[in-house]
Structures are given as C-alpha cells and as structure tokens.
Design an enzyme around this catalytic site. Sequence first.
Site, PDB file in Angstrom:
ATOM      1  CB  SER A   1       1.206   1.860 -14.093  1.00  0.00           C
ATOM      2  OG  SER A   1       1.206   2.659 -12.974  1.00  0.00           O
TER       3      SER A   1
ATOM      4  CG  PHE B   1       2.557  -6.654  -6.017  1.00  0.00           C
ATOM      5  CD1 PHE B   1       3.569  -7.595  -5.849  1.00  0.00           C
ATOM      6  CD2 PHE B   1       2.381  -5.698  -5.028  1.00  0.00           C
ATOM      7  CE1 PHE B   1       4.387  -7.586  -4.723  1.00  0.00           C
ATOM      8  CE2 PHE B   1       3.195  -5.673  -3.903  1.00  0.00           C
ATOM      9  CZ  PHE B   1       4.199  -6.620  -3.747  1.00  0.00           C
ATOM     10  N   GLY B   2      -1.075  -7.878  -5.387  1.00  0.00           N
ATOM     11  CA  GLY B   2      -2.137  -7.480  -4.462  1.00  0.00           C
ATOM     12  C   GLY B   2      -1.650  -7.363  -3.038  1.00  0.00           C
TER      13      GLY B   2
ATOM     14  CD  GLU C   1      -5.872  -6.785   3.029  1.00  0.00           C
ATOM     15  OE1 GLU C   1      -6.471  -6.499   4.098  1.00  0.00           O
ATOM     16  OE2 GLU C   1      -5.333  -7.879   2.798  1.00  0.00           O
ATOM     17  N   PRO C   2      -8.825  -2.512   1.334  1.00  0.00           N
ATOM     18  CG  PRO C   2     -11.033  -3.192   0.879  1.00  0.00           C
ATOM     19  CD  PRO C   2      -9.630  -3.702   0.963  1.00  0.00           C
TER      20      PRO C   2
ATOM     21  CG  LEU D   1       6.234  -2.419  -2.125  1.00  0.00           C
ATOM     22  CD1 LEU D   1       5.625  -1.676  -0.951  1.00  0.00           C
ATOM     23  CD2 LEU D   1       5.279  -2.407  -3.304  1.00  0.00           C
TER      24      LEU D   1
ATOM     25  NE  ARG E   1       7.961   1.997  -1.935  1.00  0.00           N
ATOM     26  CZ  ARG E   1       7.943   1.717  -0.633  1.00  0.00           C
ATOM     27  NH1 ARG E   1       9.069   1.575   0.046  1.00  0.00           N
ATOM     28  NH2 ARG E   1       6.797   1.579   0.010  1.00  0.00           N
TER      29      ARG E   1
ATOM     30  CD  GLU F   1       5.303   0.606  -6.084  1.00  0.00           C
ATOM     31  OE1 GLU F   1       5.897   0.368  -5.026  1.00  0.00           O
ATOM     32  OE2 GLU F   1       5.054  -0.250  -6.937  1.00  0.00           O
TER      33      GLU F   1
ATOM     34  CB  THR G   1       1.575   8.468   0.533  1.00  0.00           C
ATOM     35  OG1 THR G   1       2.056   8.458   1.888  1.00  0.00           O
ATOM     36  CG2 THR G   1       0.357   7.546   0.405  1.00  0.00           C
TER      37      THR G   1
HETATM   38  P1  TGC Z   1       8.603  -2.298   9.426  1.00  0.00           P
HETATM   39  O1  TGC Z   1       8.551  -2.929  10.780  1.00  0.00           O
HETATM   40  O2  TGC Z   1       9.304  -1.014   9.254  1.00  0.00           O
HETATM   41  O3  TGC Z   1       9.248  -3.350   8.397  1.00  0.00           O
HETATM   42  C1  TGC Z   1       8.887  -4.695   8.371  1.00  0.00           C
HETATM   43  C2  TGC Z   1      10.141  -5.460   7.933  1.00  0.00           C
HETATM   44  O4  TGC Z   1      10.475  -5.101   6.601  1.00  0.00           O
HETATM   45  C3  TGC Z   1      11.788  -4.480   6.558  1.00  0.00           C
HETATM   46  N1  TGC Z   1      11.685  -3.364   5.612  1.00  0.00           N
HETATM   47  C4  TGC Z   1      12.070  -3.455   4.345  1.00  0.00           C
HETATM   48  N2  TGC Z   1      12.647  -4.448   3.651  1.00  0.00           N
HETATM   49  C5  TGC Z   1      12.920  -4.225   2.352  1.00  0.00           C
HETATM   50  N3  TGC Z   1      12.625  -3.058   1.733  1.00  0.00           N
HETATM   51  C6  TGC Z   1      12.038  -2.043   2.405  1.00  0.00           C
HETATM   52  N4  TGC Z   1      11.729  -0.909   1.768  1.00  0.00           N
HETATM   53  C7  TGC Z   1      11.730  -2.216   3.762  1.00  0.00           C
HETATM   54  N5  TGC Z   1      11.140  -1.427   4.709  1.00  0.00           N
HETATM   55  C8  TGC Z   1      11.126  -2.152   5.836  1.00  0.00           C
HETATM   56  C9  TGC Z   1      12.062  -4.036   7.971  1.00  0.00           C
HETATM   57  O5  TGC Z   1      13.449  -3.996   8.215  1.00  0.00           O
HETATM   58  C10 TGC Z   1      11.363  -5.109   8.776  1.00  0.00           C
HETATM   59  O6  TGC Z   1      12.198  -6.262   8.792  1.00  0.00           O
HETATM   60  P2  TGC Z   1      12.239  -7.208  10.106  1.00  0.00           P
HETATM   61  O7  TGC Z   1      13.294  -8.203   9.822  1.00  0.00           O
HETATM   62  O8  TGC Z   1      12.561  -6.289  11.247  1.00  0.00           O
HETATM   63  O9  TGC Z   1      10.864  -7.798  10.221  1.00  0.00           O
HETATM   64  O10 TGC Z   1       7.119  -2.260   8.877  1.00  0.00           O
HETATM   65  P3  TGC Z   1       5.898  -1.304   9.242  1.00  0.00           P
HETATM   66  O11 TGC Z   1       4.704  -2.179   9.362  1.00  0.00           O
HETATM   67  O12 TGC Z   1       6.240  -0.403  10.395  1.00  0.00           O
HETATM   68  O13 TGC Z   1       5.704  -0.422   7.895  1.00  0.00           O
HETATM   69  C11 TGC Z   1       6.723   0.329   7.380  1.00  0.00           C
HETATM   70  C12 TGC Z   1       6.279   1.183   6.155  1.00  0.00           C
HETATM   71  C13 TGC Z   1       5.183   2.145   6.548  1.00  0.00           C
HETATM   72  C14 TGC Z   1       7.481   1.988   5.730  1.00  0.00           C
HETATM   73  C15 TGC Z   1       5.844   0.308   5.006  1.00  0.00           C
HETATM   74  O14 TGC Z   1       4.877  -0.565   5.380  1.00  0.00           O
HETATM   75  C16 TGC Z   1       5.474   1.049   3.738  1.00  0.00           C
HETATM   76  O15 TGC Z   1       6.352   1.232   2.908  1.00  0.00           O
HETATM   77  N6  TGC Z   1       4.172   1.454   3.502  1.00  0.00           N
HETATM   78  C17 TGC Z   1       3.741   1.955   2.211  1.00  0.00           C
HETATM   79  C18 TGC Z   1       2.924   0.886   1.524  1.00  0.00           C
HETATM   80  C19 TGC Z   1       3.161   0.829   0.049  1.00  0.00           C
HETATM   81  O16 TGC Z   1       4.119   1.345  -0.483  1.00  0.00           O
HETATM   82  N7  TGC Z   1       2.282   0.136  -0.647  1.00  0.00           N
HETATM   83  C20 TGC Z   1       2.448  -0.055  -2.053  1.00  0.00           C
HETATM   84  C21 TGC Z   1       1.492  -1.105  -2.590  1.00  0.00           C
HETATM   85  S1  TGC Z   1       1.901  -1.660  -4.226  1.00  0.00           S
HETATM   86  C22 TGC Z   1       1.576  -0.345  -5.216  1.00  0.00           C
HETATM   87  O17 TGC Z   1       1.264   0.715  -4.816  1.00  0.00           O
HETATM   88  C23 TGC Z   1       1.729  -0.595  -6.659  1.00  0.00           C
HETATM   89  S2  TGC Z   1       1.382   0.753  -7.663  1.00  0.00           S
HETATM   90  C24 TGC Z   1       2.130   0.121  -9.022  1.00  0.00           C
HETATM   91  C25 TGC Z   1       1.969   0.836 -10.258  1.00  0.00           C
HETATM   92  O18 TGC Z   1       0.857   0.884 -10.818  1.00  0.00           O
HETATM   93  O19 TGC Z   1       3.034   1.296 -10.754  1.00  0.00           O
HETATM   94  P1  FAD Z   2      -3.975   5.836   3.240  1.00  0.00           P
HETATM   95  O1  FAD Z   2      -2.933   4.906   3.736  1.00  0.00           O
HETATM   96  O2  FAD Z   2      -5.344   5.736   3.820  1.00  0.00           O
HETATM   97  O3  FAD Z   2      -3.453   7.322   3.420  1.00  0.00           O
HETATM   98  C1  FAD Z   2      -4.296   8.464   3.301  1.00  0.00           C
HETATM   99  C2  FAD Z   2      -3.463   9.695   3.634  1.00  0.00           C
HETATM  100  O4  FAD Z   2      -2.966   9.585   4.987  1.00  0.00           O
HETATM  101  C3  FAD Z   2      -2.220   9.819   2.747  1.00  0.00           C
HETATM  102  O5  FAD Z   2      -1.990  11.187   2.494  1.00  0.00           O
HETATM  103  C4  FAD Z   2      -1.115   9.261   3.609  1.00  0.00           C
HETATM  104  O6  FAD Z   2       0.166   9.765   3.289  1.00  0.00           O
HETATM  105  C5  FAD Z   2      -1.555   9.723   4.987  1.00  0.00           C
HETATM  106  N1  FAD Z   2      -0.988   8.879   6.048  1.00  0.00           N
HETATM  107  C6  FAD Z   2      -1.169   7.556   6.261  1.00  0.00           C
HETATM  108  N2  FAD Z   2      -0.450   7.137   7.306  1.00  0.00           N
HETATM  109  C7  FAD Z   2       0.236   8.213   7.760  1.00  0.00           C
HETATM  110  C8  FAD Z   2       1.179   8.434   8.805  1.00  0.00           C
HETATM  111  N3  FAD Z   2       1.594   7.436   9.598  1.00  0.00           N
HETATM  112  N4  FAD Z   2       1.646   9.679   8.984  1.00  0.00           N
HETATM  113  C9  FAD Z   2       1.269  10.703   8.159  1.00  0.00           C
HETATM  114  N5  FAD Z   2       0.387  10.563   7.153  1.00  0.00           N
HETATM  115  C10 FAD Z   2      -0.111   9.332   6.959  1.00  0.00           C
HETATM  116  N6  FAD Z   2      -1.611  -1.266  -4.374  1.00  0.00           N
HETATM  117  C11 FAD Z   2      -1.225  -2.561  -4.618  1.00  0.00           C
HETATM  118  O7  FAD Z   2      -1.052  -3.339  -3.694  1.00  0.00           O
HETATM  119  N7  FAD Z   2      -1.024  -2.985  -5.911  1.00  0.00           N
HETATM  120  C12 FAD Z   2      -1.215  -2.174  -6.974  1.00  0.00           C
HETATM  121  O8  FAD Z   2      -1.018  -2.606  -8.125  1.00  0.00           O
HETATM  122  C13 FAD Z   2      -1.643  -0.836  -6.741  1.00  0.00           C
HETATM  123  N8  FAD Z   2      -1.897  -0.006  -7.807  1.00  0.00           N
HETATM  124  C14 FAD Z   2      -2.447   1.232  -7.552  1.00  0.00           C
HETATM  125  C15 FAD Z   2      -2.881   2.009  -8.644  1.00  0.00           C
HETATM  126  C16 FAD Z   2      -3.473   3.250  -8.400  1.00  0.00           C
HETATM  127  C17 FAD Z   2      -3.998   4.042  -9.552  1.00  0.00           C
HETATM  128  C18 FAD Z   2      -3.581   3.755  -7.076  1.00  0.00           C
HETATM  129  C19 FAD Z   2      -4.167   5.110  -6.822  1.00  0.00           C
HETATM  130  C20 FAD Z   2      -3.153   2.995  -6.011  1.00  0.00           C
HETATM  131  C21 FAD Z   2      -2.600   1.717  -6.239  1.00  0.00           C
HETATM  132  N9  FAD Z   2      -2.232   0.882  -5.177  1.00  0.00           N
HETATM  133  C22 FAD Z   2      -1.826  -0.407  -5.395  1.00  0.00           C
HETATM  134  C23 FAD Z   2      -2.518   1.305  -3.793  1.00  0.00           C
HETATM  135  C24 FAD Z   2      -1.495   2.258  -3.216  1.00  0.00           C
HETATM  136  O9  FAD Z   2      -0.307   1.612  -2.910  1.00  0.00           O
HETATM  137  C25 FAD Z   2      -2.134   2.895  -1.964  1.00  0.00           C
HETATM  138  O10 FAD Z   2      -3.122   3.774  -2.440  1.00  0.00           O
HETATM  139  C26 FAD Z   2      -1.120   3.625  -1.116  1.00  0.00           C
HETATM  140  O11 FAD Z   2      -0.245   2.717  -0.507  1.00  0.00           O
HETATM  141  C27 FAD Z   2      -1.791   4.508  -0.055  1.00  0.00           C
HETATM  142  O12 FAD Z   2      -2.802   3.818   0.615  1.00  0.00           O
HETATM  143  P2  FAD Z   2      -4.270   4.481   0.759  1.00  0.00           P
HETATM  144  O13 FAD Z   2      -4.705   4.939  -0.582  1.00  0.00           O
HETATM  145  O14 FAD Z   2      -5.112   3.483   1.473  1.00  0.00           O
HETATM  146  O15 FAD Z   2      -4.070   5.759   1.639  1.00  0.00           O
END
Ligand code: TGC
Ligand code: FAD
Length: 389
Positions: free
Chosen positions: A96, A134-135, A138-139, A244, A248, A368, A370
Amino acid sequence: MERKFTGVDYYEIDELLTEEEKLIRDTVRQFVGDQVIPIIATCFEEEQFPSHLISELAQLGLLGAWMQGYGCAGLGPVAYGLVLQELERGDSGLRSFVSVQSSLAMYAIWAFGAEEQRDRWLPAMAKGEKLGCFGLTEPDFGSNPGGLATRAQKKPDHYLLNGNKMWITSGSIADVAVVWAKEEGKIAGFLVEKGDPGFSTTLQKAKWSLRASITSELHFADCRIPLDRRLPKANGLMAALACLDQARYGIAWGALGAAMACYEEALNYSKTRIQFDKPIAAFQLTQEKLADMLTEITKGQLLAYRLGRIKEKREPRPQQISLAKRNNVAMALEVARAAREILGASGITHEYCAGRHMANLESVKTYEGTHEIHTLILGEDITGLAAFK
Ligand code: TGC
Ligand code: FAD
C-alpha cells in the site's frame, strides 16, 4: 524461521518472464525475506508502519519504479507488478505504501502536474526523501467520489481549501498530499504541503486490518495554498480515476503475493501437522483446499501477466483492470481464509501469516473501488446499462 520462499509457479509462468523481470522479482523477494518477514508480525501487532524500510525501498528503485525520468527506475509493467507481488507477500501495508507513493501521488504529479511541480517533487519522492498521499475519499463520499464536498475557492493570489478526507494511506507522514476538491463545482487536483496554514491530519488508530500501514484523516480549515499548487491538467473526476487505474493494476499483482504466502504456509503446515496418526495433508479435504488454492492463484497469475503485457503496448481499458483487481483480491481473501482453516487454531495467531493477510485483504477488497463497485463497472461494460444509481 521462514523457509526460503521460491514462489508459486504451477503453470511455468517464469518461462514467460524476461531475465530482467526475474532478477527484479528475486531481488525484492530476498529483500522481503530478509527485512520484512522477520519484523512484520510485530509491526502489525504494535500498529506500526516500518518506516525504517523507506530508504531501502528507494535504494532498490521501488518508488515510482515504472515511471521514466525524474530519477525513477523505468521498469516495465510486468516487472513493476512482480515488485508489488513480492512486497505484498510481506504485507499489504508495505505494498500500500509503495502503491500510494508511486501509482497515486507520484503518478498524479507526473501525469497532471506542471514541469516545475514534477521537478520539485518526483526526484525527491523517488529517493524516499519526500512522501506523498492521495486524498480522494471523504467521510460522506467513498464509492461515489463524484459527490465530494471539499471545496477550493480561488482568491486573487491563493486558493482556500475547506473540507475533510478520510482513510488516507500515509496521510500523517506525507510531505505532500494530492487533494481532490471542487473548484466552481468541478473536481480538480491540488498539492497541499505539510505545514500549510489550515492543514492538519489525524491518525486513524484501532484498526484490525492494515495495522502496519498509516491511515489518516486530512482536515482543511481555510487552508491557504499558493495558486501554483493546482495540478494544471487534473480536471474532472476522470483525472482522479486515471490515477486509480494505475494503483488498481498494481493491486491485482500485489494480491497474488499475499495469496502465495498463505498457500505456502498452509501447504508446509499441513505436511507437518499430525492428526489421526497422519499429516493433515494426507486427508482428501485438505488436498481439495490446497488444489483449489493453487488453481485460483494460477488463474490470477495468468490474468495479471496478460494485463501487464497489454499495458506494455497500450493502457488497458479501465474495465479490464477492474476485472483483475476484483478477481485477484477476492481470490486472495478466499485463499487466506482457507489457509487459516488448514492451520486450525494456530491460524489465529501472529506466529503465522494467514490471519494477518486475511485481515489486510478485507481492506484491499474495499479500497481502490470495492468488490461491488468493480462488479458494477463490469456489469455496465457487459450490458451497456449502468447500475450505480
Ligand atoms: P463516471 O461518470 O462514470 O465517470 C466520470 C468520468 O471519468 C471517466 N472514467 C474513467 N476515467 C479513467 N479511468 C477510469 N477508471 C474511469 N472511470 C470513469 C468517465 O468516462 C467519465 O468521463 P467524462 O469525460 O464522461 O466525464 O463517474 P461516476 O461518478 O458515475 O462514478 C463512477 C465510479 C463509481 C465507477 C467511480 O467513481 C469509482 O470508481 N468509485 C470507486 C471509488 C474509488 O475507487 N476510490 C478509491 C480512493 S483511493 C484509495 O482507495 C487508495 S487505497 C490505496 C492503498 O493503500 O493501496
Ligand atoms: P461506501 O462507499 O460507503 O460503501 C459501503 C458498502 O456499500 C460497500 O460494500 C460498497 O460496495 C456498497 N455500495 C456502495 N455503493 C454501492 C452501489 N452503487 N451499489 C452496490 N453497493 C454499493 N481513499 C483515498 O482516497 N486515499 C487513500 O489513500 C485510501 N486509503 C485507504 C486505506 C484503507 C485501509 C481503507 C480501508 C480505505 C482507504 N481509502 C482511501 C478509502 C477507500 O477507497 C474507500 O473505503 C472505498 O472507496 C469505499 O468507500 P467507503 O468505505 O466509504 O464505503
């Protein structure tokens, strides 16, 4: 004392690797065996990130390893994947740290930053002298980052940031935070530095997963940053999602390492643990578990390998990356659970790695994107119908 890890390679995937890729993999494997495995259970138990390893990770060229220039090693995607596989064999927290430093923070600056921003940060980040986070999350906005509430208000000579980020890996130790905020309703990326007025962090403690990793909240209360801290090319959610994609990809490889560690441990244990006058490895039910574990690891290796070779030629489609992240993390978690079962009561102790990997992988399955979100990404790609809302 850990037996020397020789890898899991039932389908002779080594034959498909270049000599350089094997050399890099073996170097990191040895580093993990020598420096990580002996200390990691204690780090996990004491909720401590092993920060003394950062300089060694940098010396091995593992920070921003796949980037070109700026002091980065310029590894190919498969070599980089193998690096993350080996690191996660040690612990998901270590992988990570490297993922966030490289694929999220450095990549955001590399892909969306101005040349001065790249020059300022990337060489120092590759050396491990400066750390990034990388932020995005949010809550109130996790899976749905498009709704994020952090705001950036443009003033004549500065930006004012207000809002909070949560679950941010390396947040409390980072020198620079890549922060996603809305400017006039549109998502944009900003660089916030440690010590900026109005910026603070809080360590998130008492986790039972990723205990050897730093997780933090970031707070922005009228946080004032100069105008040149905006990442000029980071416009829209798409920019954050592109970062991402890189991370991923790495997770799809990393999860294999955790799975291999658990499989190997369970196999070794089952050959020496005697019950009913036989090693438990001799029972058909244990063999079925081992056969399933090996099969799933092998399938996951082939997925990651093919994705890596695609990435050498062109960026894979985000949905292809989703498939690999989703499959390999869920697979690794199932392998860890099966290993824990084979270990019986021993499996719940820190003496064995299966329970630690199992707990870590619960986070990896959530961050990254769910498992469910990646299911929906694939569902939309298959059917043309989005089921998020
Ligand atoms: P949506 O309307 O689908 O997309 C907005 C715009 O983005 C484009 N797009 C992408 N571009 C590049 N890569 C991708 N994977 C893309 N997915 C979508 C899309 O074409 C669109 O472009 P445009 O030109 O039409 O504006 O957006 P949405 O708001 O409906 O959300 C889509 C969704 C749910 C798939 C997306 O928001 C998502 O992937 N949600 C999950 C959030 C997530 O992964 N958070 C991670 C936070 S960082 C983290 O967890 C770090 S942990 C690190 C560690 O410790 O290792
Ligand atoms: P929620 O979005 O509230 O989801 C809760 C549950 O509902 C999940 O099971 C989810 O799959 C489900 N759900 C949500 N929407 C839907 C839907 N449309 N349909 C069906 N099911 C749905 N984020 C950063 O930005 N930077 C980081 O460095 C980072 N590091 C992290 C490190 C750790 C240890 C952890 C645990 C998380 C980290 N994250 C980071 C946050 C992480 O990306 C989020 O936890 C993740 O994106 C899910 O958001 P959430 O926890 O708010 O769950």
